[in-house]
Design a protein around this motif. Structure first.
Motif, PDB file in Angstrom:
ATOM      1  N   LEU A 172      20.059  15.956  88.773  1.00 44.64           N
ATOM      2  CA  LEU A 172      18.669  15.500  89.480  1.00 44.64           C
ATOM      3  C   LEU A 172      19.115  15.440  90.922  1.00 44.64           C
ATOM      4  CD1 LEU A 172      15.782  14.827  89.224  1.00 44.64           C
ATOM      5  CD2 LEU A 172      16.458  12.443  88.795  1.00 44.64           C
ATOM      6  N   ASP A 173      18.453  16.251  91.998  1.00 49.49           N
ATOM      7  CA  ASP A 173      18.504  16.116  93.345  1.00 49.49           C
ATOM      8  C   ASP A 173      17.502  14.845  93.596  1.00 49.49           C
ATOM      9  OD1 ASP A 173      18.612  16.705  95.800  1.00 49.49           O
ATOM     10  OD2 ASP A 173      17.532  18.473  96.032  1.00 49.49           O
ATOM     11  N   ILE A 174      17.999  14.209  94.288  1.00 49.88           N
ATOM     12  CA  ILE A 174      17.221  13.001  95.082  1.00 49.88           C
ATOM     13  C   ILE A 174      15.892  13.332  95.769  1.00 49.88           C
ATOM     14  CG2 ILE A 174      17.028  10.925  96.329  1.00 49.88           C
ATOM     15  CD1 ILE A 174      19.907  10.650  95.703  1.00 49.88           C
ATOM     16  N   ILE A 175      15.810  14.527  96.558  1.00 45.43           N
ATOM     17  CA  ILE A 175      14.882  14.884  97.419  1.00 45.43           C
ATOM     18  C   ILE A 175      14.463  16.214  96.966  1.00 45.43           C
ATOM     19  CG2 ILE A 175      14.105  15.624  99.761  1.00 45.43           C
ATOM     20  CD1 ILE A 175      16.507  13.650 100.597  1.00 45.43           C
ATOM     21  N   LEU A 176      13.054  16.053  96.376  1.00 43.21           N
ATOM     22  CA  LEU A 176      12.260  17.348  95.946  1.00 43.21           C
ATOM     23  C   LEU A 176      11.032  17.331  96.845  1.00 43.21           C
ATOM     24  CD1 LEU A 176      12.780  16.816  92.254  1.00 43.21           C
ATOM     25  CD2 LEU A 176      14.037  18.617  93.515  1.00 43.21           C
ATOM     26  N   PRO A 177      10.620  18.621  96.832  1.00 50.02           N
ATOM     27  CA  PRO A 177       9.307  18.846  97.636  1.00 50.02           C
ATOM     28  C   PRO A 177       8.112  18.252  97.108  1.00 50.02           C
ATOM     29  CG  PRO A 177       9.833  21.082  96.504  1.00 50.02           C
ATOM     30  CD  PRO A 177      11.035  19.904  96.373  1.00 50.02           C
ATOM     31  N   ASP A 178       8.138  17.968  95.993  1.00 48.76           N
ATOM     32  CA  ASP A 178       6.797  17.029  95.431  1.00 48.76           C
ATOM     33  C   ASP A 178       7.057  15.918  94.811  1.00 48.76           C
ATOM     34  OD1 ASP A 178       8.159  18.121  93.283  1.00 48.76           O
ATOM     35  OD2 ASP A 178       6.446  18.796  92.157  1.00 48.76           O
ATOM     36  N   ALA A 179       8.198  15.529  94.695  1.00 45.32           N
ATOM     37  CA  ALA A 179       8.659  14.501  93.908  1.00 45.32           C
ATOM     38  C   ALA A 179       9.758  13.436  94.582  1.00 45.32           C
ATOM     39  CB  ALA A 179       8.950  14.524  92.601  1.00 45.32           C
ATOM     40  N   ASN A 180       9.731  12.211  94.380  1.00 44.06           N
ATOM     41  CA  ASN A 180      10.846  11.469  94.672  1.00 44.06           C
ATOM     42  C   ASN A 180      11.789  11.374  93.476  1.00 44.06           C
ATOM     43  OD1 ASN A 180      12.547   8.950  94.543  1.00 44.06           O
ATOM     44  ND2 ASN A 180      11.298   8.134  96.124  1.00 44.06           N
ATOM     45  N   GLY A 181      13.228  11.780  93.680  1.00 44.13           N
ATOM     46  CA  GLY A 181      14.138  11.931  92.541  1.00 44.13           C
ATOM     47  C   GLY A 181      14.134  10.354  91.954  1.00 44.13           C
ATOM     48  N   MET A 182      14.090   9.432  92.750  1.00 44.03           N
ATOM     49  CA  MET A 182      14.058   8.151  91.858  1.00 44.03           C
ATOM     50  C   MET A 182      13.221   8.016  90.860  1.00 44.03           C
ATOM     51  SD  MET A 182      16.964   7.486  93.098  1.00 44.03           S
ATOM     52  CE  MET A 182      17.712   6.057  93.437  1.00 44.03           C
ATOM     53  N   GLN A 183      11.956   8.201  91.309  1.00 45.25           N
ATOM     54  CA  GLN A 183      10.677   8.265  90.337  1.00 45.25           C
ATOM     55  C   GLN A 183      11.156   8.983  89.122  1.00 45.25           C
ATOM     56  OE1 GLN A 183       7.802   9.142  93.211  1.00 45.25           O
ATOM     57  NE2 GLN A 183       7.245   6.923  93.408  1.00 45.25           N
ATOM     58  N   LEU A 184      11.421  10.411  89.646  1.00 43.32           N
ATOM     59  CA  LEU A 184      11.699  11.501  88.431  1.00 43.32           C
ATOM     60  C   LEU A 184      12.809  10.718  87.655  1.00 43.32           C
ATOM     61  CD1 LEU A 184      10.167  13.904  87.892  1.00 43.32           C
ATOM     62  CD2 LEU A 184      12.122  15.173  89.159  1.00 43.32           C
ATOM     63  N   LEU A 185      13.804   9.879  87.930  1.00 47.16           N
ATOM     64  CA  LEU A 185      14.741   9.286  87.195  1.00 47.16           C
ATOM     65  C   LEU A 185      14.275   8.292  86.233  1.00 47.16           C
ATOM     66  CD1 LEU A 185      17.806   8.525  86.497  1.00 47.16           C
ATOM     67  CD2 LEU A 185      17.663   7.099  88.582  1.00 47.16           C
ATOM     68  N   ASP A 186      13.313   7.436  86.870  1.00 48.93           N
ATOM     69  CA  ASP A 186      12.527   6.518  85.814  1.00 48.93           C
ATOM     70  C   ASP A 186      11.791   7.348  84.882  1.00 48.93           C
ATOM     71  OD1 ASP A 186      13.344   4.615  87.220  1.00 48.93           O
ATOM     72  OD2 ASP A 186      11.599   4.296  88.618  1.00 48.93           O
ATOM     73  N   PHE A 187      11.046   8.612  85.129  1.00 47.56           N
ATOM     74  CA  PHE A 187      10.452   9.061  84.196  1.00 47.56           C
ATOM     75  C   PHE A 187      11.381   9.997  82.865  1.00 47.56           C
ATOM     76  CE2 PHE A 187       8.918  13.583  82.775  1.00 47.56           C
ATOM     77  CZ  PHE A 187       7.803  13.324  82.355  1.00 47.56           C
ATOM     78  N   ILE A 188      12.508  10.428  83.551  1.00 45.47           N
ATOM     79  CA  ILE A 188      13.426  10.877  82.577  1.00 45.47           C
ATOM     80  C   ILE A 188      14.039   9.655  81.635  1.00 45.47           C
ATOM     81  CG2 ILE A 188      15.647  11.838  82.307  1.00 45.47           C
ATOM     82  CD1 ILE A 188      15.216  13.453  84.888  1.00 45.47           C
ATOM     83  N   ARG A 189      14.361   8.635  82.330  1.00 48.45           N
ATOM     84  CA  ARG A 189      14.663   7.394  81.647  1.00 48.45           C
ATOM     85  C   ARG A 189      13.792   6.765  80.360  1.00 48.45           C
ATOM     86  NH1 ARG A 189      19.025   8.151  80.801  1.00 48.45           N
ATOM     87  NH2 ARG A 189      19.579   5.838  80.354  1.00 48.45           N
ATOM     88  N   ASN A 190      12.474   6.881  80.721  1.00 54.07           N
ATOM     89  CA  ASN A 190      11.449   6.553  79.674  1.00 54.07           C
ATOM     90  C   ASN A 190      11.089   7.458  78.743  1.00 54.07           C
ATOM     91  OD1 ASN A 190      10.853   4.071  81.279  1.00 54.07           O
ATOM     92  ND2 ASN A 190       9.604   4.953  82.652  1.00 54.07           N
ATOM     93  N   ILE A 191      11.121   8.687  79.170  1.00 51.46           N
ATOM     94  CA  ILE A 191      10.755   9.786  78.100  1.00 51.46           C
ATOM     95  C   ILE A 191      11.977  10.043  77.083  1.00 51.46           C
ATOM     96  CG2 ILE A 191       9.978  12.114  77.674  1.00 51.46           C
ATOM     97  CD1 ILE A 191       7.924  11.506  79.433  1.00 51.46           C
ATOM     98  N   LYS A 192      13.113  10.195  77.784  1.00 54.69           N
ATOM     99  CA  LYS A 192      14.340  10.657  77.224  1.00 54.69           C
ATOM    100  C   LYS A 192      15.667   9.658  77.618  1.00 54.69           C
ATOM    101  CE  LYS A 192      12.947  15.232  75.994  1.00 54.69           C
ATOM    102  NZ  LYS A 192      13.293  15.459  74.654  1.00 54.69           N
ATOM    103  N   PRO A 193      15.534   8.397  77.086  1.00 57.32           N
ATOM    104  CA  PRO A 193      16.648   7.558  77.054  1.00 57.32           C
ATOM    105  C   PRO A 193      17.914   7.882  77.036  1.00 57.32           C
ATOM    106  CG  PRO A 193      15.152   6.590  75.544  1.00 57.32           C
ATOM    107  CD  PRO A 193      14.546   7.983  75.722  1.00 57.32           C
ATOM    108  N   GLN A 194      18.254   8.893  76.006  1.00 56.05           N
ATOM    109  CA  GLN A 194      19.583   9.177  75.718  1.00 56.05           C
ATOM    110  C   GLN A 194      20.072  10.297  76.713  1.00 56.05           C
ATOM    111  OE1 GLN A 194      16.708  10.373  74.411  1.00 56.05           O
ATOM    112  NE2 GLN A 194      16.976  12.483  74.145  1.00 56.05           N
ATOM    113  N   VAL A 195      19.108  10.869  77.478  1.00 57.11           N
ATOM    114  CA  VAL A 195      19.817  11.813  78.518  1.00 57.11           C
ATOM    115  C   VAL A 195      20.764  11.261  79.679  1.00 57.11           C
ATOM    116  CG1 VAL A 195      19.172  13.421  80.248  1.00 57.11           C
ATOM    117  CG2 VAL A 195      18.039  13.543  78.162  1.00 57.11           C
TER     118      VAL A 195
END
Length: 121
Positions: free
Chosen positions: A54-77
């Motif tokens: 996961l890249d930290i800097i994306l054009p439409d998202a903050n990688g840290m927020q995306l990290l939280d999203f992934i951890r919440n939806i797919k905690p095993q990833v």
């Protein structure tokens, strides 16, 4: 577990291709690539990855927020953060938020191997 399924999230096509080549050479299967946060959220369910780079800097998202999203939806990833900026505070926050490892760009095979070994892969 070199047959693990990997998703690569980076807005730069050449970075996705470079990392994909390194991973395939190590026996991993790249099941999806995404160039944005929205694309990541859409593809995450369908490709069901074991690992996300996961890249930290994306054009439409903050990688840290995306990290939280992934951890919440797919905690095993397992999530490996990637960035050209090695800002210690951001990296530390990412690791505290559940990322497994941080890899500085540009990617090199040794650093990718080190990250995967730290996952126990």
């Amino acid at each position: 577990m070199s047959n693990a399924k990997v998703m690569i999230v980076d807005d730069a096509l050449f970075m996705r291709k470079n990392l994909g080549t390194i991973l395939r050479d190590k026996g991993y299967t790249v099941v999806a690539e995404a160039a944005s946060g929205i694309e990541t959220m859409k593809k995450l369910h369908d490709c069901d990855p074991d690992i996300v780079f996961l890249d930290i800097i994306l054009p439409d998202a903050n990688g840290m927020q995306l990290l939280d999203f992934i951890r919440n939806i797919k905690p095993q990833v397992k999530v490996i953060l990637c960035s050209a900026i090695g800002q210690e505070a951001i990296v530390k926050k990412g690791l505290e938020s559940g990322a497994s490892f941080f890899v500085q760009k540009p990617f090199n095979p040794e650093k990718i191997a080190e990250a995967l070994e730290n996952l126990g892969e």
